[in-house]
Write an enzyme that holds these catalytic residues in place. Structure first.
Site, PDB file in Angstrom:
ATOM      1  N   ASP A  82     -20.805 -49.951 -23.941  1.00 17.17           N
ATOM      2  CA  ASP A  82     -19.664 -50.780 -23.577  1.00 17.17           C
ATOM      3  C   ASP A  82     -18.858 -50.879 -24.868  1.00 17.17           C
ATOM      4  OD1 ASP A  82     -17.927 -53.016 -23.406  1.00 17.17           O
ATOM      5  OD2 ASP A  82     -19.079 -53.773 -21.717  1.00 17.17           O
ATOM      6  N   HIS A  83     -17.700 -50.226 -24.907  1.00 17.64           N
ATOM      7  CA  HIS A  83     -17.046 -50.102 -26.212  1.00 17.64           C
ATOM      8  C   HIS A  83     -16.610 -51.460 -26.772  1.00 17.64           C
ATOM      9  CE1 HIS A  83     -13.167 -49.992 -23.981  1.00 17.64           C
ATOM     10  NE2 HIS A  83     -12.609 -50.329 -25.119  1.00 17.64           N
ATOM     11  N   LYS A 104     -19.590 -46.280 -19.109  1.00 16.12           N
ATOM     12  CA  LYS A 104     -19.273 -47.133 -17.979  1.00 16.12           C
ATOM     13  C   LYS A 104     -18.307 -46.384 -17.058  1.00 16.12           C
ATOM     14  CE  LYS A 104     -15.440 -49.054 -17.783  1.00 16.12           C
ATOM     15  NZ  LYS A 104     -14.021 -49.239 -18.077  1.00 16.12           N
ATOM     16  N   ASP A 113     -13.283 -52.384 -13.543  1.00 18.34           N
ATOM     17  CA  ASP A 113     -12.910 -51.652 -14.763  1.00 18.34           C
ATOM     18  C   ASP A 113     -13.078 -52.510 -16.024  1.00 18.34           C
ATOM     19  OD1 ASP A 113     -11.756 -49.311 -16.017  1.00 18.34           O
ATOM     20  OD2 ASP A 113      -9.955 -50.520 -16.364  1.00 18.34           O
ATOM     21  N   HIS A 150     -16.880 -55.252 -19.796  1.00 18.62           N
ATOM     22  CA  HIS A 150     -16.374 -55.769 -21.075  1.00 18.62           C
ATOM     23  C   HIS A 150     -16.258 -57.295 -21.119  1.00 18.62           C
ATOM     24  CE1 HIS A 150     -15.517 -51.627 -21.547  1.00 18.62           C
ATOM     25  NE2 HIS A 150     -14.330 -51.602 -20.961  1.00 18.62           N
TER      26      HIS A 150
HETATM   27  N1  LIG Z   1     -11.173 -41.793 -20.797  1.00 22.92           N
HETATM   28  C1  LIG Z   1     -11.417 -43.030 -21.191  1.00 22.92           C
HETATM   29  O1  LIG Z   1     -10.645 -43.661 -21.913  1.00 22.92           O
HETATM   30  C2  LIG Z   1     -12.668 -43.716 -20.763  1.00 22.92           C
HETATM   31  C3  LIG Z   1     -13.606 -43.077 -19.991  1.00 22.92           C
HETATM   32  N2  LIG Z   1     -14.767 -43.701 -19.630  1.00 22.92           N
HETATM   33  C4  LIG Z   1     -15.772 -43.043 -18.811  1.00 22.92           C
HETATM   34  O2  LIG Z   1     -16.154 -41.817 -19.428  1.00 22.92           O
HETATM   35  C5  LIG Z   1     -16.431 -40.839 -18.460  1.00 22.92           C
HETATM   36  C6  LIG Z   1     -15.537 -39.625 -18.710  1.00 22.92           C
HETATM   37  O3  LIG Z   1     -14.197 -40.033 -18.603  1.00 22.92           O
HETATM   38  P1  LIG Z   1     -12.981 -39.044 -18.949  1.00 22.92           P
HETATM   39  O4  LIG Z   1     -13.252 -38.291 -20.194  1.00 22.92           O
HETATM   40  O5  LIG Z   1     -11.757 -39.858 -18.862  1.00 22.92           O
HETATM   41  O6  LIG Z   1     -13.023 -38.046 -17.709  1.00 22.92           O
HETATM   42  P2  LIG Z   1     -12.360 -36.594 -17.578  1.00 22.92           P
HETATM   43  O7  LIG Z   1     -12.147 -36.369 -16.136  1.00 22.92           O
HETATM   44  O8  LIG Z   1     -11.239 -36.414 -18.517  1.00 22.92           O
HETATM   45  O9  LIG Z   1     -13.553 -35.629 -18.070  1.00 22.92           O
HETATM   46  C7  LIG Z   1     -14.680 -35.329 -17.273  1.00 22.92           C
HETATM   47  C8  LIG Z   1     -15.503 -34.272 -17.977  1.00 22.92           C
HETATM   48  O10 LIG Z   1     -16.605 -33.949 -17.143  1.00 22.92           O
HETATM   49  C9  LIG Z   1     -16.679 -32.513 -17.027  1.00 22.92           C
HETATM   50  N3  LIG Z   1     -17.329 -32.194 -15.748  1.00 22.92           N
HETATM   51  C10 LIG Z   1     -16.860 -32.459 -14.511  1.00 22.92           C
HETATM   52  N4  LIG Z   1     -17.736 -32.012 -13.585  1.00 22.92           N
HETATM   53  C11 LIG Z   1     -18.769 -31.473 -14.263  1.00 22.92           C
HETATM   54  C12 LIG Z   1     -19.983 -30.853 -13.889  1.00 22.92           C
HETATM   55  N5  LIG Z   1     -20.318 -30.686 -12.594  1.00 22.92           N
HETATM   56  N6  LIG Z   1     -20.820 -30.410 -14.847  1.00 22.92           N
HETATM   57  C13 LIG Z   1     -20.494 -30.564 -16.157  1.00 22.92           C
HETATM   58  N7  LIG Z   1     -19.373 -31.148 -16.580  1.00 22.92           N
HETATM   59  C14 LIG Z   1     -18.506 -31.595 -15.645  1.00 22.92           C
HETATM   60  C15 LIG Z   1     -15.240 -32.062 -17.130  1.00 22.92           C
HETATM   61  O11 LIG Z   1     -15.096 -30.748 -17.581  1.00 22.92           O
HETATM   62  P3  LIG Z   1     -15.027 -29.452 -16.639  1.00 22.92           P
HETATM   63  O12 LIG Z   1     -13.988 -29.705 -15.602  1.00 22.92           O
HETATM   64  O13 LIG Z   1     -14.705 -28.359 -17.603  1.00 22.92           O
HETATM   65  O14 LIG Z   1     -16.382 -29.320 -16.058  1.00 22.92           O
HETATM   66  C16 LIG Z   1     -14.765 -32.989 -18.246  1.00 22.92           C
HETATM   67  O15 LIG Z   1     -15.185 -32.488 -19.494  1.00 22.92           O
HETATM   68  C17 LIG Z   1     -16.194 -41.515 -17.100  1.00 22.92           C
HETATM   69  O16 LIG Z   1     -17.412 -42.054 -16.649  1.00 22.92           O
HETATM   70  C18 LIG Z   1     -15.238 -42.640 -17.445  1.00 22.92           C
HETATM   71  O17 LIG Z   1     -15.314 -43.703 -16.542  1.00 22.92           O
HETATM   72  C19 LIG Z   1     -15.046 -44.977 -20.072  1.00 22.92           C
HETATM   73  C20 LIG Z   1     -14.138 -45.660 -20.844  1.00 22.92           C
HETATM   74  C21 LIG Z   1     -12.872 -45.120 -21.234  1.00 22.92           C
HETATM   75  O1  LIG Z   2     -12.752 -49.407 -20.539  1.00 21.38           O
HETATM   76  C1  LIG Z   2     -11.553 -49.594 -20.470  1.00 21.38           C
HETATM   77  O2  LIG Z   2     -10.934 -50.228 -21.470  1.00 21.38           O
HETATM   78  C2  LIG Z   2      -9.541 -50.048 -21.690  1.00 21.38           C
HETATM   79  C3  LIG Z   2      -9.116 -51.173 -22.607  1.00 21.38           C
HETATM   80  O3  LIG Z   2      -9.790 -51.036 -23.831  1.00 21.38           O
HETATM   81  P1  LIG Z   2      -9.184 -51.692 -25.156  1.00 21.38           P
HETATM   82  O4  LIG Z   2     -10.201 -51.368 -26.182  1.00 21.38           O
HETATM   83  O5  LIG Z   2      -7.848 -51.046 -25.388  1.00 21.38           O
HETATM   84  O6  LIG Z   2      -9.058 -53.143 -24.860  1.00 21.38           O
HETATM   85  C4  LIG Z   2      -8.755 -50.060 -20.403  1.00 21.38           C
HETATM   86  O7  LIG Z   2      -7.427 -49.651 -20.667  1.00 21.38           O
HETATM   87  C5  LIG Z   2      -9.368 -49.091 -19.435  1.00 21.38           C
HETATM   88  O8  LIG Z   2      -8.690 -49.179 -18.179  1.00 21.38           O
HETATM   89  C6  LIG Z   2     -10.826 -49.367 -19.229  1.00 21.38           C
HETATM   90  O9  LIG Z   2     -11.418 -48.338 -18.463  1.00 21.38           O
END
Ligand SMILES: NC(=O)C1=CN([C@@H]2O[C@H](COP(=O)(O)OP(=O)(O)OC[C@H]3O[C@@H](n4cnc5c(N)ncnc54)[C@H](OP(=O)(O)O)[C@@H]3O)[C@@H](O)[C@H]2O)C=CC1
Ligand SMILES: O=C1O[C@H](COP(=O)(O)O)[C@@H](O)[C@H](O)[C@H]1O
Length: 508
Positions: free
Chosen positions: A196-197, A167, A254, A259
């Site tokens: 959707d976790h 998401k 978000d 969720h």
């Molecule tokens: N973090 C969280 O807690 C949560 C995240 N999400 C979703 O998960 C997804 C990832 O989030 P998050 O890990 O926080 O994001 P980050 O920004 O930390 O990571 C993004 C990743 O994508 C890679 N990336 C960026 N551009 C490219 C490209 N052109 N080709 C290949 N790889 C690429 C980056 O590596 P590099 O720069 O080396 O390419 C990096 O590994 C998002 O959609 C976010 O909304 C959902 C719920 C919770």
């Molecule tokens: O997906 C998301 O969830 C977290 C909250 O998750 P929870 O399991 O701790 O309730 C939220 O903090 C974040 O902003 C959102 O992207």
């Protein structure tokens, strides 16, 4: 549309390894975005736990890819640090971690460069028939369609290949539809796993058990007995390092679009005929489509949006949302409360209140089902009507508050007392992180806890008028001090119907 492409669940025979619930089996799992926060904090620790639990065999390959120019060895070093940091101390075992790290590989690739050389990645993928192959897109959503195109362009989609989309699926209905259409060019709906976790949380899944395995509950689960429902997801954290993403999203996109509307549909759905992907998702979809559309008048009176100002959380002084942003200008909401209605016979006249926010007084996610009061009085005290509290997190469990005779008084004085079930005590088991179940379900091809395209689109359909109304400032943005319980107008929303928000500390 989605329905007619939907759901030929892969049989056990199609997946090598037999009984995947209990015996270890092998698969190829490609994480796109493998250097990112989600992979390091959630995905690798979740896989480690399932490896430790003997569900993953030594032939498995977990292949990370991102643009960063790392070797597999360098990636394993990074992953080792992540395991030490994010696996719970009581389950971290250095020798298991070392064995797990041997399953990891890394190939640098840029998903916007479809014609790049993918041979290193494809040569790592096994070609034996029936072997599960998963592409998990842990990247920004704008890369979902280019990534699906590149996977297809490089001929990497087998019959047992699935794609997992994180998401948010889009930022509105049009962008969500474009992602669904784009990915759907190459993958059938039964190969697309929209994660959707919250659906991986045991306590969310347990809403179905609570309702449909306990006739005593289901018989009172309707407008005759229930006055209203409160769904709360409050957090103490601010936006942290995710400000640039969060500021384009806000609490509605978000937390609610995905969720909390999923939780609401579990609470409100009609009984499905089985816990199986198609029927369960059909029932959720009916609820999402039965949500009363929000008119401008309703947005003005039935929604609240606010942003945190500086304050104190758990005894620590914290800055405002604007302080947390690089560019300190924003009208993004970090808090919301909404009064929703579901237009079905079961829920006629029963408001569903949803609220969520960051930098609030406590971390708690709950569903509170408030029962109607006794229609006549025989006691000197007016009995409290009673409520069921579903504690999704923390202190996972349920409690039912009941009016009881206070034994310290001679007369019939009534006080509230609770029947309480703490799952930790009842089951004496570790609570797995939601990603553990969901990753393994994606590998097995089990879509029951994943969202179908029509659900995503129905959710956006309901959310979009609120986004537009807020953008037009129909409901002005308020502020609330960090560490508080949110703005007073959220209390007024319930007070109009003589209701009050119940916090965990006073709910049970
Ligand atoms: N973090 C969280 O807690 C949560 C995240 N999400 C979703 O998960 C997804 C990832 O989030 P998050 O890990 O926080 O994001 P980050 O920004 O930390 O990571 C993004 C990743 O994508 C890679 N990336 C960026 N551009 C490219 C490209 N052109 N080709 C290949 N790889 C690429 C980056 O590596 P590099 O720069 O080396 O390419 C990096 O590994 C998002 O959609 C976010 O909304 C959902 C719920 C919770
Ligand atoms: O997906 C998301 O969830 C977290 C909250 O998750 P929870 O399991 O701790 O309730 C939220 O903090 C974040 O902003 C959102 O992207």
């Amino acid at each position: 549309m989605a329905e007619n492409r939907e759901n030929i669940r892969l049989s056990a025979e199609e997946i090598s390894g037999g009984d995947q619930e209990s015996s270890p089996f092998g698969f190829d799992f490609v994480i796109v975005g493998a250097t990112g926060d989600l992979t390091m904090r959630k995905l690798l620790p979740a896989f480690y736990e399932r490896f430790r639990g003997d569900q993953i065999d030594g032939t498995t390959k977990i292949i990370g890819t991102a643009r960063s120019p790392l070797s597999s060895e360098e990636y394993r070093t990074k992953a080792a640090e992540a395991l030490k940091a994010f696996v719970a101390a009581e389950t971290y075992d250095a020798s298991k971690a070392e064995a797990f790290l041997r399953l990891l590989h890394y190939v640098p690739l840029d998903m916007t460069e479809q014609n790049a050389d993918w041979s290193a990645l494809s040569s790592l993928l096994k070609t034996e028939k029936g072997r599960p192959r998963v592409f998990y897109l842990a990247t920004a959503p704008k890369l979902y369609v280019p990534t699906a195109d590149a996977i297809a362009h490089n001929s990497l989609i087998t019959d047992t290949t699935r794609i997992v989309l994180e998401k948010p699926i889009g930022t509105d209905l049009a962008s969500a539809t474009a992602i669904n259409d784009g990915v759907g060019q190459h993958f059938r709906e039964n190969q697309i796993f929209r994660i959707d976790h919250y659906l991986g949380k045991q306590t969310v899944q347990n809403i179905l058990a609570l309702r449909f395995a306990n006739p005593i509950i289901e018989r009172i689960w309707n407008a005759d007995s229930i006055a209203h429902v409160q769904i709360t997801a409050s957090e103490t954290v601010g936006v942290g390092q995710r400000g640039s993403y969060y500021d384009t999203a806000g609490a509605l996109r978000d937390m609610v679009q995905n969720h909390l509307l999923q939780v609401l549909s579990f609470v409100a759905m009609e009984p499905p005929t089985a816990i199986a992907p198609t029927v369960l998702r059909d029932e959720k979809l009916k609820i999402l489509r039965a949500l009363r559309p929000m008119t401008d008048d309703m947005i003005r009176t039935d929604t609240v949006r606010a942003q945190y100002a500086a304050g104190e959380v758990d005894g620590t002084t914290v800055g405002s949302y604007l302080d947390d942003l690089e560019d300190g200008e924003s009208t993004t909401e970090t808090y919301l409360a909404i009064r929703a209605e579901i237009r079905t016979a079961r829920w006629a006249g029963v408001p569903f209140y949803i609220r969520t926010g960051k930098r609030l007084a406590q971390k708690e996610t709950t569903v509170i089902v408030q029962f109607r009061p006794q229609p006549w009085a025989i006691f000197p005290d007016k009995p409290e009507p009673g409520r069921l509290v579903i504690r999704i997190q923390p202190n996972e469990g349920i409690s039912l508050s009941l009016s009881s005779k206070d034994p310290s008084t001679e007369q019939f004085c009534l006080r509230e007392a609770s029947l309480d079930v703490s799952y930790e005590k009842a089951f004496n088991t570790r609570y797995p992180d939601s990603y553990e179940d969901l990753l393994m379900a994606a590998v097995r091809g089990d879509q029951v806890s994943f969202i179908r395209r029509d659900e995503v689109e129905a959710s956006w359909h309901w959310v979009e008028p609120i986004l537009n109304g807020w953008a037009a400032n129909i409901r002005p943005l308020e502020t609330y001090p960090a560490g508080s319980r949110g703005p007073k107008s959220a209390d007024d929303l319930l007070a109009r119907n003589d209701f009050v928000w119940k916090e965990l500390t006073d709910a049970c």
